[in-house]
Design a protein around this motif. Structure first.
Motif, PDB file in Angstrom:
ATOM      1  N   LYS A  20     -54.514  -9.404  20.581  1.00  0.00           N
ATOM      2  CA  LYS A  20     -55.852  -8.804  20.531  1.00  0.00           C
ATOM      3  C   LYS A  20     -55.829  -7.361  21.044  1.00  0.00           C
ATOM      4  N   GLU A  21     -55.086  -7.119  22.114  1.00  0.00           N
ATOM      5  CA  GLU A  21     -54.983  -5.766  22.666  1.00  0.00           C
ATOM      6  C   GLU A  21     -54.310  -4.824  21.666  1.00  0.00           C
ATOM      7  N   ALA A  24     -56.809  -3.960  18.907  1.00  0.00           N
ATOM      8  CA  ALA A  24     -57.780  -2.957  19.355  1.00  0.00           C
ATOM      9  C   ALA A  24     -57.126  -1.577  19.431  1.00  0.00           C
ATOM     10  N   SER A  25     -55.903  -1.515  19.909  1.00  0.00           N
ATOM     11  CA  SER A  25     -55.200  -0.237  19.988  1.00  0.00           C
ATOM     12  C   SER A  25     -54.953   0.336  18.602  1.00  0.00           C
ATOM     13  N   GLU A  27     -56.715  -0.227  15.877  1.00  0.00           N
ATOM     14  CA  GLU A  27     -58.007   0.227  15.337  1.00  0.00           C
ATOM     15  C   GLU A  27     -58.385   1.584  15.923  1.00  0.00           C
ATOM     16  N   SER A  28     -58.188   1.758  17.223  1.00  0.00           N
ATOM     17  CA  SER A  28     -58.473   3.036  17.872  1.00  0.00           C
ATOM     18  C   SER A  28     -57.592   4.144  17.302  1.00  0.00           C
TER      19      SER A  28
END
Length: 83
Positions: A20-21, A24-25, A27-28
């Motif tokens: 999950k991390e 998110a990274s 996507e950023s």
């Protein structure tokens, strides 16, 4: 002293949290790349500077062409006048 053994459930939970991390990274990072490569947005943000740069470039190129033309064609005229 060896690290305490983790249960399979703890390992799965850790893997899921890392996944999950990472998502998110990623996507950023995708958003940052999209913003940095959007040349229309960059141009709109620096429109005044872009117009000034275009005007200076046109002036220099126009003057450069005129100078070369003056050098090439001016010599012929000067030689004819001297005779």
């Amino acid at each position: 002293m060896p690290a305490p053994a983790r249960t399979p459930e703890q390992i799965r939970a850790s893997i899921e949290a890392n996944r999950k991390e990472l998502g998110a990274s990623l996507e950023s990072l995708r958003d940052q790349v999209e913003e940095l490569t959007d040349w229309r947005k960059q141009l709109a943000a620096k429109q005044r500077e872009a117009i000034i740069a275009a005007a200076v470039t046109g002036f220099v190129l126009g003057g450069g062409v005129a100078a070369v033309g003056g050098i090439l064609f001016g010599r012929k005229r000067r030689k004819k006048r001297r005779r």
